[in-house]
Design a protein around this motif. Sequence first.
Motif, PDB file in Angstrom:
ATOM      1  N   ALA A   1       0.838  -1.209   0.000  1.00 30.82           N
ATOM      2  CA  ALA A   1       0.000   0.000   0.000  1.00 30.82           C
ATOM      3  C   ALA A   1       0.868   1.252   0.000  1.00 30.82           C
ATOM      4  O   ALA A   1       0.615   2.212  -0.754  1.00 30.82           O
ATOM      5  CB  ALA A   1      -0.926  -0.010   1.213  1.00 30.82           C
ATOM      6  N   ALA A   2       1.895   1.267   0.847  1.00 33.97           N
ATOM      7  CA  ALA A   2       2.792   2.421   0.873  1.00 33.97           C
ATOM      8  C   ALA A   2       3.555   2.539  -0.443  1.00 33.97           C
ATOM      9  O   ALA A   2       3.712   3.638  -0.995  1.00 33.97           O
ATOM     10  CB  ALA A   2       3.762   2.287   2.043  1.00 33.97           C
ATOM     11  N   ALA A   3       4.019   1.402  -0.971  1.00 37.22           N
ATOM     12  CA  ALA A   3       4.752   1.415  -2.236  1.00 37.22           C
ATOM     13  C   ALA A   3       3.868   1.907  -3.377  1.00 37.22           C
ATOM     14  O   ALA A   3       4.334   2.621  -4.273  1.00 37.22           O
ATOM     15  CB  ALA A   3       5.289   0.021  -2.540  1.00 37.22           C
ATOM     16  N   ARG A   4       2.602   1.525  -3.341  1.00 36.58           N
ATOM     17  CA  ARG A   4       1.688   1.954  -4.408  1.00 36.58           C
ATOM     18  C   ARG A   4       1.540   3.482  -4.399  1.00 36.58           C
ATOM     19  O   ARG A   4       1.476   4.120  -5.465  1.00 36.58           O
ATOM     20  CB  ARG A   4       0.332   1.272  -4.225  1.00 36.58           C
ATOM     21  N   ASP A   5       1.523   4.087  -3.228  1.00 36.26           N
ATOM     22  CA  ASP A   5       1.408   5.546  -3.145  1.00 36.26           C
ATOM     23  C   ASP A   5       2.676   6.227  -3.657  1.00 36.26           C
ATOM     24  O   ASP A   5       2.608   7.255  -4.348  1.00 36.26           O
ATOM     25  CB  ASP A   5       1.136   5.970  -1.695  1.00 36.26           C
ATOM     26  N   VAL A   6       3.831   5.678  -3.338  1.00 34.72           N
ATOM     27  CA  VAL A   6       5.075   6.254  -3.838  1.00 34.72           C
ATOM     28  C   VAL A   6       5.181   6.059  -5.345  1.00 34.72           C
ATOM     29  O   VAL A   6       5.556   6.984  -6.080  1.00 34.72           O
ATOM     30  CB  VAL A   6       6.286   5.618  -3.119  1.00 34.72           C
ATOM     31  N   PHE A   7       4.833   4.876  -5.809  1.00 33.13           N
ATOM     32  CA  PHE A   7       4.908   4.575  -7.241  1.00 33.13           C
ATOM     33  C   PHE A   7       3.978   5.489  -8.034  1.00 33.13           C
ATOM     34  O   PHE A   7       4.329   5.951  -9.131  1.00 33.13           O
ATOM     35  CB  PHE A   7       4.544   3.106  -7.464  1.00 33.13           C
ATOM     36  N   ALA A   8       2.784   5.763  -7.498  1.00 34.74           N
ATOM     37  CA  ALA A   8       1.832   6.626  -8.193  1.00 34.74           C
ATOM     38  C   ALA A   8       2.387   8.039  -8.364  1.00 34.74           C
ATOM     39  O   ALA A   8       2.107   8.713  -9.360  1.00 34.74           O
ATOM     40  CB  ALA A   8       0.513   6.669  -7.418  1.00 34.74           C
ATOM     41  N   ALA A   9       3.200   8.468  -7.401  1.00 35.07           N
ATOM     42  CA  ALA A   9       3.746   9.822  -7.472  1.00 35.07           C
ATOM     43  C   ALA A   9       4.993   9.914  -8.335  1.00 35.07           C
ATOM     44  O   ALA A   9       5.204  10.907  -9.044  1.00 35.07           O
ATOM     45  CB  ALA A   9       4.068  10.316  -6.057  1.00 35.07           C
ATOM     46  N   LEU A  10       5.820   8.874  -8.300  1.00 34.21           N
ATOM     47  CA  LEU A  10       7.132   8.956  -8.941  1.00 34.21           C
ATOM     48  C   LEU A  10       7.241   8.145 -10.219  1.00 34.21           C
ATOM     49  O   LEU A  10       8.200   8.307 -10.977  1.00 34.21           O
ATOM     50  CB  LEU A  10       8.209   8.510  -7.952  1.00 34.21           C
ATOM     51  N   GLY A  11       6.288   7.248 -10.449  1.00 32.24           N
ATOM     52  CA  GLY A  11       6.305   6.472 -11.680  1.00 32.24           C
ATOM     53  C   GLY A  11       7.458   5.490 -11.707  1.00 32.24           C
ATOM     54  O   GLY A  11       8.026   5.117 -10.690  1.00 32.24           O
ATOM     55  N   SER A  12       7.817   5.072 -12.908  1.00 29.73           N
ATOM     56  CA  SER A  12       8.868   4.070 -13.072  1.00 29.73           C
ATOM     57  C   SER A  12       9.586   4.295 -14.386  1.00 29.73           C
ATOM     58  O   SER A  12       8.952   4.631 -15.391  1.00 29.73           O
ATOM     59  CB  SER A  12       8.248   2.664 -13.072  1.00 29.73           C
ATOM     60  N   PRO A  13      10.911   4.102 -14.391  1.00 27.67           N
ATOM     61  CA  PRO A  13      11.571   4.063 -15.696  1.00 27.67           C
ATOM     62  C   PRO A  13      10.982   2.896 -16.491  1.00 27.67           C
ATOM     63  O   PRO A  13      10.935   1.775 -16.001  1.00 27.67           O
ATOM     64  CB  PRO A  13      13.045   3.798 -15.343  1.00 27.67           C
ATOM     65  N   ALA A  14      10.514   3.179 -17.676  1.00 24.27           N
ATOM     66  CA  ALA A  14       9.880   2.134 -18.488  1.00 24.27           C
ATOM     67  C   ALA A  14      10.955   1.230 -19.090  1.00 24.27           C
ATOM     68  O   ALA A  14      12.141   1.472 -18.899  1.00 24.27           O
ATOM     69  CB  ALA A  14       9.025   2.782 -19.572  1.00 24.27           C
ATOM     70  N   PRO A  15      10.589   0.189 -19.833  1.00 26.19           N
ATOM     71  CA  PRO A  15      11.626  -0.665 -20.432  1.00 26.19           C
ATOM     72  C   PRO A  15      12.683   0.156 -21.181  1.00 26.19           C
ATOM     73  O   PRO A  15      12.364   1.067 -21.917  1.00 26.19           O
ATOM     74  CB  PRO A  15      10.825  -1.550 -21.380  1.00 26.19           C
ATOM     75  N   VAL A  16      13.936  -0.212 -20.946  1.00 26.44           N
ATOM     76  CA  VAL A  16      15.060   0.540 -21.490  1.00 26.44           C
ATOM     77  C   VAL A  16      15.675  -0.235 -22.642  1.00 26.44           C
ATOM     78  O   VAL A  16      15.676  -1.465 -22.661  1.00 26.44           O
ATOM     79  CB  VAL A  16      16.103   0.803 -20.378  1.00 26.44           C
ATOM     80  N   ASP A  17      16.212   0.485 -23.602  1.00 26.97           N
ATOM     81  CA  ASP A  17      16.963  -0.130 -24.699  1.00 26.97           C
ATOM     82  C   ASP A  17      18.449  -0.049 -24.350  1.00 26.97           C
ATOM     83  O   ASP A  17      19.046   1.030 -24.402  1.00 26.97           O
ATOM     84  CB  ASP A  17      16.686   0.611 -26.005  1.00 26.97           C
ATOM     85  N   PRO A  18      19.061  -1.166 -23.949  1.00 29.88           N
ATOM     86  CA  PRO A  18      20.448  -1.116 -23.493  1.00 29.88           C
ATOM     87  C   PRO A  18      21.467  -0.871 -24.594  1.00 29.88           C
ATOM     88  O   PRO A  18      22.651  -0.662 -24.316  1.00 29.88           O
ATOM     89  CB  PRO A  18      20.648  -2.516 -22.874  1.00 29.88           C
ATOM     90  N   ARG A  19      21.024  -0.894 -25.847  1.00 32.29           N
ATOM     91  CA  ARG A  19      21.973  -0.729 -26.961  1.00 32.29           C
ATOM     92  C   ARG A  19      22.218   0.728 -27.302  1.00 32.29           C
ATOM     93  O   ARG A  19      23.055   1.043 -28.126  1.00 32.29           O
ATOM     94  CB  ARG A  19      21.433  -1.462 -28.201  1.00 32.29           C
ATOM     95  N   GLN A  20      21.451   1.628 -26.629  1.00 33.93           N
ATOM     96  CA  GLN A  20      21.590   3.049 -26.960  1.00 33.93           C
ATOM     97  C   GLN A  20      22.766   3.680 -26.201  1.00 33.93           C
ATOM     98  O   GLN A  20      23.023   3.323 -25.066  1.00 33.93           O
ATOM     99  CB  GLN A  20      20.292   3.795 -26.601  1.00 33.93           C
TER     100      GLN A  20
END
Length: 481
Positions: free
Chosen positions: A462-481
Motif C-alpha cells: 500500500a505504501a509502495a503503491r502511493d510512492v509509485f503513483a507519485a514517482l512512476g517508473s523508468p519504463a523498459p530501457v533499450d540497453p543498446r543506446q
Amino acid sequence: MKITMNQTSSPEKRPVWTWSAREIAAQVRSGQMTATAVIDAHLERINFVNPSVHALTVVFTEQSRALAQEIDRRISQGDSVGALAGVPFSVKENLDLTWSATTDGWSHLSNAVPSTNATVVQRMLDAGAIPIGRGNMPPKGLRWDTDNELFGRTYNPWARDRVAGGSSGGDAVAIATGMVSFGLGNDYGGSLRLPAYAGGVCALRPSAGRVPIGMPPGEPVAMTGQLFAVNGPIARTIDDLDTAFALMNGADGIDPLALTIPHPDHYEGLRAAAVVRNPLGWGVDREVAHAIDQAADALVNAGWEIEDIEPPFLEEAANLWRELSVTELAGLFAPGVLPAPMDTDATAYCVDNASETKLLDSVEAYSNGWGRRYLVAAAWEKFQSRHPVILGPVSARRMPRIGYDLSGPEATTQLWRDHRLLVSVNLLGLPSVALPTGLDADGIPSGVQLIGPRNGEHVALAAARDVFAALGSPAPVDPRQ
C-alpha cells in the motif's frame, strides 16, 4: 542516451513488450490480443535485446509458443483461463522448472533437470502465465553481482560498467528491458531488491514462510536458509507484484515452514512510516538521500504521517545477518562438502568475506546468535506497531562498478555496510518492497525500499503503491543506446 517508453498511455498505443502483466492478461482474457501474439512479441524483443545484456540463459521458444496456443484454444472454446493468462515470465536458475536444468548458476549442475516444478513456478503455470526463459544468477547466489563460469555476465542495461546486482540479476534485467513482464527470484540477503534497485524495477521480498521456498524434501537446509531466504516476484509495477504474490503465497503441503494467511487487497490500518535517511549515520550517497526525500514527500502527500526515526538494534541486526550467514556459508568450502569446485570468483568473494567476519564457530556462540536475533525481532515488532512502514535505502550507495566486490576483503565489508538496512530485513524475515524513484543525473536508476510488519505484505504494498503513483517508473530501457 537511454530510451524509455511512456507507460501512462493505454496499452494499445504502446509495444506489447511494455505492457504490464495485468494489462496483458486483460487483453488476452478479453480476446483483444492472442497469447500467441504476446509471446511472439516478447520472443522478438528477446532476440533483439538479450545478446547485449545476457540476462536470460535459456529461451523457451517452442515450449512458450505451445502453451500460448493452448491458452488461445481454450479461450476460443469459452473455457476458463487463469488470472495471468498469456503473461510471459522468467524463472531464476535456482527454481525448479522441468523444461531445463536447475543449475543454480553452477557448472556442476548444468544437467540437473528436475522432475517436478517448484511450487511457486507451478502456481504461475496454473494461473496461465508462460515461462519464456531462465534468469541468470551468480553461483549458488553467493555474490551481489550476476556472473558465473557457466553462462557469463549479465550486464546492467542502464550503465554497462556497473553491476546488475545479485543474485536475481538476470530476471531483473529481463524485466527492465521488456523481455518479460515479471520474474520469479529469491532473496536471502537482498537478492530480489538489490537487482530491482539496479534495474529501475520493483520487487517484493515476502515475509518468511509466506511463499514455499521449494527446497527438495530430504535435503538438509541450514537455519539461515530456512529463515532468511524467500521466493518472490520482480515486476515493473506494484500492482503486478501484488497480483503475483496473491497467487504464489500459501502452504503447499511440502514446505513445513510455509503457512496460509489471508492477503488483503487493501490496507485500512495506521498510516505511519518511519523514515531512515542515513542508517546508523554511516553515510549515504547524495542520489540515495534524494530518493528517500522524494519517497517521503510522496507518502506525506498521500496522507501518511512520517517520522525521522531509526528502528531499534539496527547495527545488531546487520551484524547478526552477516555473522550467521557467513558462519553457515563458510562450511560449504570445507574439504569434501561440495561435490565439485565452486567458480573461482564466487570462492574468492566468500573467502574474503569470511576473513572480514566474526564467525560463530562454537555451539555457544552460534546458539547465542539466534537468541540475540529473537530479542532484535521483538524490539522491531514493538516498533512497527507504531510505525507499520519503514522507508529507507535499498543500498546506501549507487550500484558499484564491475569487479568491486572482488577487489579485496575490505570491499566485502563496505558492501555489507552499504546494505545494512537491506540485510536486516532478511535477518528478521520481514516483507519489503523495492521500487524506483527515477533516474539520477547520470541516467542511473535510484530507488528505495518500504519495509512492512511481519506478514504485512499488503501494508508495504500500500505504501509502495502511493510512492509509485507519485514517482512512476523508468519504463523498459533499450540497453543498446
